[in-house]
Scaffold this motif. Structure first.
Motif, PDB file in Angstrom:
ATOM      1  N   ARG B 202       0.486  -0.881  -0.283  1.00  0.00           N
ATOM      2  CA  ARG B 202       0.040  -0.366  -0.320  1.00  0.00           C
ATOM      3  C   ARG B 202       0.953   1.796  -0.231  1.00  0.00           C
ATOM      4  N   ALA B 203       2.314   1.102   1.152  1.00  0.00           N
ATOM      5  CA  ALA B 203       2.381   2.648   0.821  1.00  0.00           C
ATOM      6  C   ALA B 203       3.559   2.990  -0.181  1.00  0.00           C
ATOM      7  N   GLU B 204       3.697   1.631  -0.470  1.00  0.00           N
ATOM      8  CA  GLU B 204       4.218   1.522  -2.520  1.00  0.00           C
ATOM      9  C   GLU B 204       4.215   2.523  -3.724  1.00  0.00           C
ATOM     10  N   LEU B 205       2.246   1.709  -3.736  1.00  0.00           N
ATOM     11  CA  LEU B 205       1.816   2.019  -4.286  1.00  0.00           C
ATOM     12  C   LEU B 205       0.885   3.778  -4.344  1.00  0.00           C
ATOM     13  N   ALA B 241      -4.253   1.662  -8.730  1.00  0.00           N
ATOM     14  CA  ALA B 241      -3.778   1.002  -7.797  1.00  0.00           C
ATOM     15  C   ALA B 241      -4.007   1.550  -6.773  1.00  0.00           C
ATOM     16  N   TRP B 242      -4.999   0.580  -5.958  1.00  0.00           N
ATOM     17  CA  TRP B 242      -5.107   0.710  -4.636  1.00  0.00           C
ATOM     18  C   TRP B 242      -4.647  -1.146  -4.186  1.00  0.00           C
ATOM     19  N   VAL B 243      -4.969  -0.676  -2.994  1.00  0.00           N
ATOM     20  CA  VAL B 243      -4.892  -2.464  -1.994  1.00  0.00           C
ATOM     21  C   VAL B 243      -5.920  -2.753  -1.540  1.00  0.00           C
ATOM     22  N   GLY B 244      -6.770  -3.568  -1.478  1.00  0.00           N
ATOM     23  CA  GLY B 244      -7.872  -4.546  -0.486  1.00  0.00           C
ATOM     24  C   GLY B 244      -7.043  -5.673   0.091  1.00  0.00           C
ATOM     25  N   VAL B 245      -8.053  -6.223   1.136  1.00  0.00           N
ATOM     26  CA  VAL B 245      -7.556  -7.655   1.272  1.00  0.00           C
ATOM     27  C   VAL B 245      -8.428  -8.657   1.001  1.00  0.00           C
ATOM     28  N   ALA B 246      -8.135 -10.273   1.239  1.00  0.00           N
ATOM     29  CA  ALA B 246      -9.154 -11.076   0.926  1.00  0.00           C
ATOM     30  C   ALA B 246      -8.189 -12.523   1.849  1.00  0.00           C
ATOM     31  N   PRO B 247      -9.477 -12.264   2.542  1.00  0.00           N
ATOM     32  CA  PRO B 247      -9.051 -14.023   3.675  1.00  0.00           C
ATOM     33  C   PRO B 247      -9.605 -14.718   2.621  1.00  0.00           C
ATOM     34  N   HIS B 248      -8.751 -15.412   1.835  1.00  0.00           N
ATOM     35  CA  HIS B 248      -9.370 -16.267   0.813  1.00  0.00           C
ATOM     36  C   HIS B 248     -10.799 -16.807   1.242  1.00  0.00           C
ATOM     37  N   SER B 249     -10.420 -17.414   2.488  1.00  0.00           N
ATOM     38  CA  SER B 249     -12.005 -18.389   2.317  1.00  0.00           C
ATOM     39  C   SER B 249     -12.536 -18.859   4.176  1.00  0.00           C
ATOM     40  N   VAL B 250     -13.020 -18.842   5.138  1.00  0.00           N
ATOM     41  CA  VAL B 250     -13.157 -19.060   6.143  1.00  0.00           C
ATOM     42  C   VAL B 250     -12.325 -21.391   6.081  1.00  0.00           C
ATOM     43  N   ARG B 251     -12.502 -21.613   5.112  1.00  0.00           N
ATOM     44  CA  ARG B 251     -11.559 -22.898   4.432  1.00  0.00           C
ATOM     45  C   ARG B 251     -10.152 -22.678   5.598  1.00  0.00           C
ATOM     46  N   ALA B 252      -9.960 -21.313   4.379  1.00  0.00           N
ATOM     47  CA  ALA B 252      -7.932 -21.446   4.156  1.00  0.00           C
ATOM     48  C   ALA B 252      -7.456 -20.856   5.404  1.00  0.00           C
ATOM     49  N   VAL B 253      -8.377 -19.942   5.795  1.00  0.00           N
ATOM     50  CA  VAL B 253      -8.302 -19.447   6.498  1.00  0.00           C
ATOM     51  C   VAL B 253      -8.690 -19.365   8.879  1.00  0.00           C
ATOM     52  N   PRO B 254      -7.619 -19.761   9.049  1.00  0.00           N
ATOM     53  CA  PRO B 254      -8.623 -19.881  10.939  1.00  0.00           C
ATOM     54  C   PRO B 254      -9.111 -18.665  11.016  1.00  0.00           C
TER      55      PRO B 254
END
Lengths: 505, 505
Positions: B202-205, B241-254
């Motif tokens: 984010r900072a770099e962008l 360009a900007w940044v968001g976050v994507a916790p993949h799924s409840v399967r892949a992220v505890p």
């Protein structure tokens, strides 16, 4: 491009798909003097005075659109306004009727040319036109009972694609149904009269073909066959227009009438198309009248054979799929229309399993993109079954069917639906055997298919390609689309736009 | 076309659609000096030195593709070969992984550019890239943990479209699941590390944007506002360009990990995207681990708000739709992918009824045609319900939602999904409020929409148009597609073709 009937041309694409696999360094030879025939050969074919290099192109057999109501192009987009009542297939049909009753013969020509233009631009080279507009809006006949049919044929001819005019018999609104004045243009109450008018149209087309062939050939002898290496030259001419019959449905054609039309079709070897089991209400009405389903009734009446096509055939059972398959009948799926109308999904898995040949049609022209229809044959089943790769890639191994050897990929089978199965559906075996010189090309660098190799190009074309990838379209050796433009595109669009302003403006 | 940052341009199409209705004689003014902002005005706007007449065109706001995995473009067509085992979503995923593990950083750039090129050509001006390739194929980190993310951002920048890089957190193969070495490139086991790397990107962008803005503006003062008649000029810059976050799924992220990422996103006002309820097996695993469904879990954890997007959200109940709607969360449907993978149909009827904003994504890029996705949102439901016009044309009247007044046709609502709802999904409210100067045009004489008038053009575009109709595409005042061609098309296609030969040849 002006039409030069003297040309024999060898087309040289980067890749050539012959229905089973891709080849490099092969040519597709069209010979208009021999009557629009063609052969696939090698670059050293001696008899082609003209060679056209199709750089960065893959060449495919022309697509066959087995079910069209061309005039319905005028209601595209206009049926997506939700009405106050619950919108169904049947309310959609009333909207369609309200357009149908307002078209002059010239309007029918303009609307049909527009639909056929869009077909040509998407790679379609033959259309099966299920034609049911016959009379004046008030139901009185025109002096020429085939006036409107000829407008449609003329439209196809002026666009340059082949047409099977499937002349439609429509006798009544339905079993125990009230008359609907909006059906007045469709109805011919007497089967004998319907057959007589159909024969008149056939005879007129035959006279036209003879005159045309004479004009194309002049006094020259038939051209010499190609060298053995180039393969044999088919001797039959492939006509540009021919006639089939289309008893509309068991709802609209009572049994006695249907029997007469079927007997005529059998005697003259005409293809027969019918709407079958598109809507549950139609199946129920058939049960109420005859105590059996449409497919069972048609089977008992002996209508199911290799010249029969059951259009839609959505609400059918495994047993009915078997009846269609064992008689070598076709089904014709129209997925983009069937999803638009909420009809349901054609059980192509049952059909493939039972050896039913499945053709494809754009029907109402909500969209005209037969490759989208081809992919939806599979993809809509995936939605219904929550699985992938529903349809089997290999041809049926039902021993009673004995299909010719066919390619074993799913994409190849779907492509076969859009080509060979459509050809046998609308033209009978003759059209497939005669190998018409019809093709379309795709640009190998179009972003929708770019990067595909010999092994996955067909899958990319069937599952992912856009109409924008289609660059050349050729019918019987005549190039009607060049670099993505049709030779009469601007005029056809201008006339159609004027028609739409008149109808709706 | 070279990029001239000095240009302020008034674009004059025949018709201009502003999200609610069509206008004639209005202009779309883009102002690159002001930082890629725009205003809709009148032809007499004095401040535009350059006027570009877009003859025979209708102009629409740029499409927003809210869910993409750009690199998956390399497997297009290659997953349609039926494997010997039963082909499912999960076998498809293994094929996708086998491609993912072979890509170099440069390959990621080439594959992404190809996907973004095809997006641009179909009218997409902003993409939400759900990016989960982070490490070397063996799982060791690159020196720069954002090396691959930057390849993707660079690809978007070089194509000229905006990108929300939705940096994906992937911590484990699943609840009680065996490690899968093919996921090595995705996994960041520590939430703190994931957040730290996200902040670095984010900072770099931000530094890049500042430098870019300075370069574009030079030392000149901010440009004068337009006349009152032309409307107010937005003051914020719309970033590329900007940044968001994507916790993949409840399967892949505890759960603990998810809580940390969610707290970070909330504090910094980042958008949050997650795969939610795409497959029944995923819902079952969540029930097994947490005793509730994914949507219920996310609601209890306080993740559902206006910056949250539940991607897919297929296997959800009416109650879950209510949870999403009352929290002002988004759903993102990806119909062309969901039908290809046999996922099922997004219950957009429930979502519209409960005020859930529905964005659209091309996801796996089986096809890239966001208007096809828009129409399928409705049409796939018609197949499921055997009816027409399933989705309501008017915005929800749920009093807890209070959406802004919106157009009342079904086509307008579907178009809103492809534009405004996508913008709030990937960019938050800021992107929608800032009105980026992004548009695409369609040729009014393209055969797929020809004949449409002001009243049915939107329906024709949404329900029937082909990518071939798209002619110009402009992002922030910069024309990146002109007459259906992208300025770097040939080079991008050539590089991608070389990549495909390397991977599969």
């Amino acid at each position: 491009m002006p039409f030069d009937p003297e040309r024999r041309t060898a087309w040289l694409p980067d890749l050539l798909y012959d229905g089973t696999h891709f080849d490099r360094d092969r040519t597709f030879v069209t010979d208009e003097r021999a009557g629009h025939l063609s052969e696939i050969g090698f670059p050293d074919i001696p008899a082609a005075p003209r060679a056209v290099r199709l750089k960065n192109r893959a060449l495919f057999p022309g697509l066959v659109n087995a079910h069209s109501h061309a005039f319905q192009r005028v209601i595209r987009g206009r049926t997506e306004f939700r009405s106050s009542e619950r919108d169904t297939f049947w309310t959609w049909r009333e909207m369609m009727y309200s357009a149908a009753e307002r078209l002059t013969p010239e309007d029918v020509y303009d609307a049909s040319r527009m639909a056929f233009l869009e077909m040509a631009l998407s790679g379609i080279t033959t259309v099966g036109e299920f034609h049911y507009l016959h009379h004046n809006p008030d139901g009185t006949p025109y002096d020429d009972p085939n006036l409107l049919a000829k407008q449609v044929i003329l439209a196809a001819s002026d666009v340059g694609i082949r047409i099977a005019l499937l002349r439609t018999a429509y006798a009544r609104p339905g079993f125990d149904a009230e008359p609907n004045p909006r059906q007045s243009r469709f109805i011919t109450r007497d089967a004998g009269e319907f057959i007589e008018h159909t024969e008149e149209l056939r005879a007129e087309l035959a006279r036209g073909e003879q005159a045309y062939a004479k004009q194309v050939r002049g006094d020259a002898p038939p051209p010499p066959g190609l060298t053995p290496r180039g393969g044999r030259l088919a001797r039959e001419r492939v006509p540009l227009a021919w006639v089939g019959v289309a008893p509309h449905s068991v709802r609209a054609v009572p049994l006695e009438y249907l029997r007469e039309v079927a007997a005529y079709a059998r005697a003259r070897k005409r293809v027969v198309h019918m709407h079958v089991a598109e809507q549950p209400a139609e199946v129920e009405a058939c049960r109420a009248e005859y105590g059996r389903t449409p497919v069972a009734l048609l089977s008992e009446e002996g209508l199911l054979d290799e010249r029969f096509t059951a259009v839609h055939a959505i609400h059918v059972t495994t047993g009915e799929a078997h009846l269609l398959g064992s008689s070598r009948a076709h089904a014709c799926a129209c997925p983009t229309t069937e999803r638009n109308l909420g009809d349901g999904v054609v059980p192509a898995d049952l059909f493939f399993d039972r050896g039913v040949r499945v053709a494809l049609g754009t029907d109402s022209h909500a969209q005209i993109d037969l490759l989208e229809d081809a992919r939806e044959l599979e993809l809509n089943l995936r939605l219904a079954k929550l699985s992938r790769a529903v349809l089997p890639p290999a041809a049926s191994d039902n021993p009673s069917i004995k299909p010719p050897p066919r390619p074993s990929s799913l994409a190849a089978r779907l492509f076969e639906c859009a080509t060979a199965s459509g050809a046998t559906s609308v033209g009978g075996r003759a059209l497939e055997r005669a190998r018409p010189g019809d093709f379309f090309t795709v640009a190998l660098d179009d972003p929708s298919i770019a990067g595909a190799g010999d092994d996955d190009l067909l899958a990319a074309v069937v599952f992912s390609s856009s109409r924008a990838a289609v660059r050349e379209v050729c019918v019987g050796g005549r190039l009607i689309v060049e670099n993505g433009r049709h030779f009469a595109q601007d005029e056809i669009v201008a006339r159609f736009s004027a028609l739409q302003r008149k109808l709706w403006g």
